[in-house]
Write a protein that holds these residues in place. Structure first.
Motif, PDB file in Angstrom:
ATOM      1  N   UNK A   6       0.866  -1.166   0.000  1.00 62.20           N
ATOM      2  CA  UNK A   6       0.000   0.000   0.000  1.00 62.20           C
ATOM      3  C   UNK A   6       0.907   1.222   0.000  1.00 62.20           C
ATOM      4  N   UNK A   7       0.703   2.109  -0.968  1.00 63.29           N
ATOM      5  CA  UNK A   7       1.544   3.292  -1.093  1.00 63.29           C
ATOM      6  C   UNK A   7       1.170   4.337  -0.048  1.00 63.29           C
ATOM      7  N   UNK A   8       1.938   5.392  -0.019  1.00 63.32           N
ATOM      8  CA  UNK A   8       1.687   6.513   0.900  1.00 63.32           C
ATOM      9  C   UNK A   8       0.266   7.043   0.745  1.00 63.32           C
ATOM     10  N   UNK A   9      -0.248   7.040  -0.483  1.00 58.35           N
ATOM     11  CA  UNK A   9      -1.578   7.586  -0.765  1.00 58.35           C
ATOM     12  C   UNK A   9      -2.678   6.543  -0.623  1.00 58.35           C
ATOM     13  N   UNK A  10      -2.342   5.332  -0.157  1.00 58.64           N
ATOM     14  CA  UNK A  10      -3.341   4.297   0.078  1.00 58.64           C
ATOM     15  C   UNK A  10      -3.641   3.427  -1.125  1.00 58.64           C
ATOM     16  N   UNK A  11      -2.879   3.568  -2.191  1.00 59.39           N
ATOM     17  CA  UNK A  11      -3.086   2.751  -3.382  1.00 59.39           C
ATOM     18  C   UNK A  11      -2.435   1.384  -3.186  1.00 59.39           C
ATOM     19  N   UNK A  12      -3.075   0.363  -3.698  1.00 56.36           N
ATOM     20  CA  UNK A  12      -2.494  -0.971  -3.665  1.00 56.36           C
ATOM     21  C   UNK A  12      -1.708  -1.182  -4.948  1.00 56.36           C
ATOM     22  N   UNK A  13      -0.493  -1.676  -4.824  1.00 53.67           N
ATOM     23  CA  UNK A  13       0.373  -1.926  -5.962  1.00 53.67           C
ATOM     24  C   UNK A  13       0.863  -3.363  -5.890  1.00 53.67           C
ATOM     25  N   UNK A  14       0.785  -4.065  -7.004  1.00 48.03           N
ATOM     26  CA  UNK A  14       1.300  -5.424  -7.067  1.00 48.03           C
ATOM     27  C   UNK A  14       2.426  -5.461  -8.095  1.00 48.03           C
ATOM     28  N   UNK A  15       3.603  -5.802  -7.639  1.00 47.04           N
ATOM     29  CA  UNK A  15       4.759  -5.925  -8.512  1.00 47.04           C
ATOM     30  C   UNK A  15       4.939  -7.406  -8.803  1.00 47.04           C
ATOM     31  N   UNK A  16       4.826  -7.776 -10.045  1.00 42.23           N
ATOM     32  CA  UNK A  16       4.961  -9.189 -10.400  1.00 42.23           C
ATOM     33  C   UNK A  16       6.399  -9.572 -10.695  1.00 42.23           C
ATOM     34  N   UNK A  17       7.161  -8.668 -11.267  1.00 45.07           N
ATOM     35  CA  UNK A  17       8.560  -8.971 -11.551  1.00 45.07           C
ATOM     36  C   UNK A  17       9.281  -7.771 -12.125  1.00 45.07           C
ATOM     37  N   UNK A  18      10.494  -7.569 -11.670  1.00 46.20           N
ATOM     38  CA  UNK A  18      11.377  -6.534 -12.215  1.00 46.20           C
ATOM     39  C   UNK A  18      12.556  -7.255 -12.829  1.00 46.20           C
ATOM     40  N   UNK A  19      13.060  -6.691 -13.900  1.00 47.59           N
ATOM     41  CA  UNK A  19      14.152  -7.334 -14.622  1.00 47.59           C
ATOM     42  C   UNK A  19      15.281  -6.338 -14.856  1.00 47.59           C
ATOM     43  N   UNK A  20      16.513  -6.842 -14.760  1.00 43.22           N
ATOM     44  CA  UNK A  20      17.678  -5.987 -14.957  1.00 43.22           C
ATOM     45  C   UNK A  20      18.029  -5.811 -16.429  1.00 43.22           C
ATOM     46  N   UNK A  21      17.693  -6.792 -17.260  1.00 40.13           N
ATOM     47  CA  UNK A  21      18.066  -6.708 -18.673  1.00 40.13           C
ATOM     48  C   UNK A  21      16.896  -7.125 -19.559  1.00 40.13           C
ATOM     49  N   UNK A  22      16.923  -6.636 -20.779  1.00 35.14           N
ATOM     50  CA  UNK A  22      15.927  -7.033 -21.772  1.00 35.14           C
ATOM     51  C   UNK A  22      16.056  -8.522 -22.067  1.00 35.14           C
ATOM     52  N   UNK A  23      17.269  -9.031 -22.055  1.00 34.00           N
ATOM     53  CA  UNK A  23      17.497 -10.459 -22.300  1.00 34.00           C
ATOM     54  C   UNK A  23      16.747 -11.312 -21.266  1.00 34.00           C
ATOM     55  N   UNK A  24      16.782 -10.921 -20.012  1.00 41.29           N
ATOM     56  CA  UNK A  24      16.073 -11.664 -18.965  1.00 41.29           C
ATOM     57  C   UNK A  24      14.563 -11.610 -19.176  1.00 41.29           C
ATOM     58  N   UNK A  25      14.063 -10.479 -19.617  1.00 39.37           N
ATOM     59  CA  UNK A  25      12.627 -10.363 -19.897  1.00 39.37           C
ATOM     60  C   UNK A  25      12.247 -11.313 -21.029  1.00 39.37           C
ATOM     61  N   UNK A  26      13.044 -11.308 -22.098  1.00 35.04           N
ATOM     62  CA  UNK A  26      12.742 -12.159 -23.252  1.00 35.04           C
ATOM     63  C   UNK A  26      12.795 -13.639 -22.899  1.00 35.04           C
ATOM     64  N   UNK A  27      13.785 -14.046 -22.081  1.00 34.96           N
ATOM     65  CA  UNK A  27      13.857 -15.451 -21.650  1.00 34.96           C
ATOM     66  C   UNK A  27      12.614 -15.817 -20.841  1.00 34.96           C
ATOM     67  N   UNK A  28      12.209 -14.923 -19.941  1.00 33.71           N
ATOM     68  CA  UNK A  28      11.035 -15.189 -19.104  1.00 33.71           C
ATOM     69  C   UNK A  28       9.786 -15.348 -19.965  1.00 33.71           C
ATOM     70  N   UNK A  29       9.614 -14.457 -20.923  1.00 38.75           N
ATOM     71  CA  UNK A  29       8.433 -14.528 -21.789  1.00 38.75           C
ATOM     72  C   UNK A  29       8.414 -15.831 -22.576  1.00 38.75           C
TER      73      UNK A  29
END
Length: 64
Positions: A6-29
């Motif tokens: 829950x953010x400072x403003x009360x919003x709910x945020x769901x982070x599913x995944x962060x990636x360091x490189x485009x290559x990692x994103x492409x492998x995941x997909x």
């Protein structure tokens, strides 16, 4: 990775995944698409970066 926060403003945020490189994103997909084609009922992320929540507004950043 799924983080529900829950953010400072009360919003709910769901982070599913962060990636360091485009290559990692492409492998995941590609692997997610393969799991769907195989009829798998679930898939666990493999190439995402670990993140940490912090700061006054609960911002996210990649762990170093």
């Amino acid at each position: 990775m799924e983080i529900d926060k829950v953010t400072f403003w009360g919003e709910h945020t769901t982070i599913l995944g962060w990636y360091e490189t485009l290559e990692n994103i492409e492998k995941e997909i590609r692997e997610i698409a393969g799991a769907i084609n195989n009829g798998d009922g679930a898939y666990s992320l493999k190439y995402n970066a670990e993140i940490e929540l912090g700061g006054f507004f609960g911002s996210s950043k990649i762990k170093k």
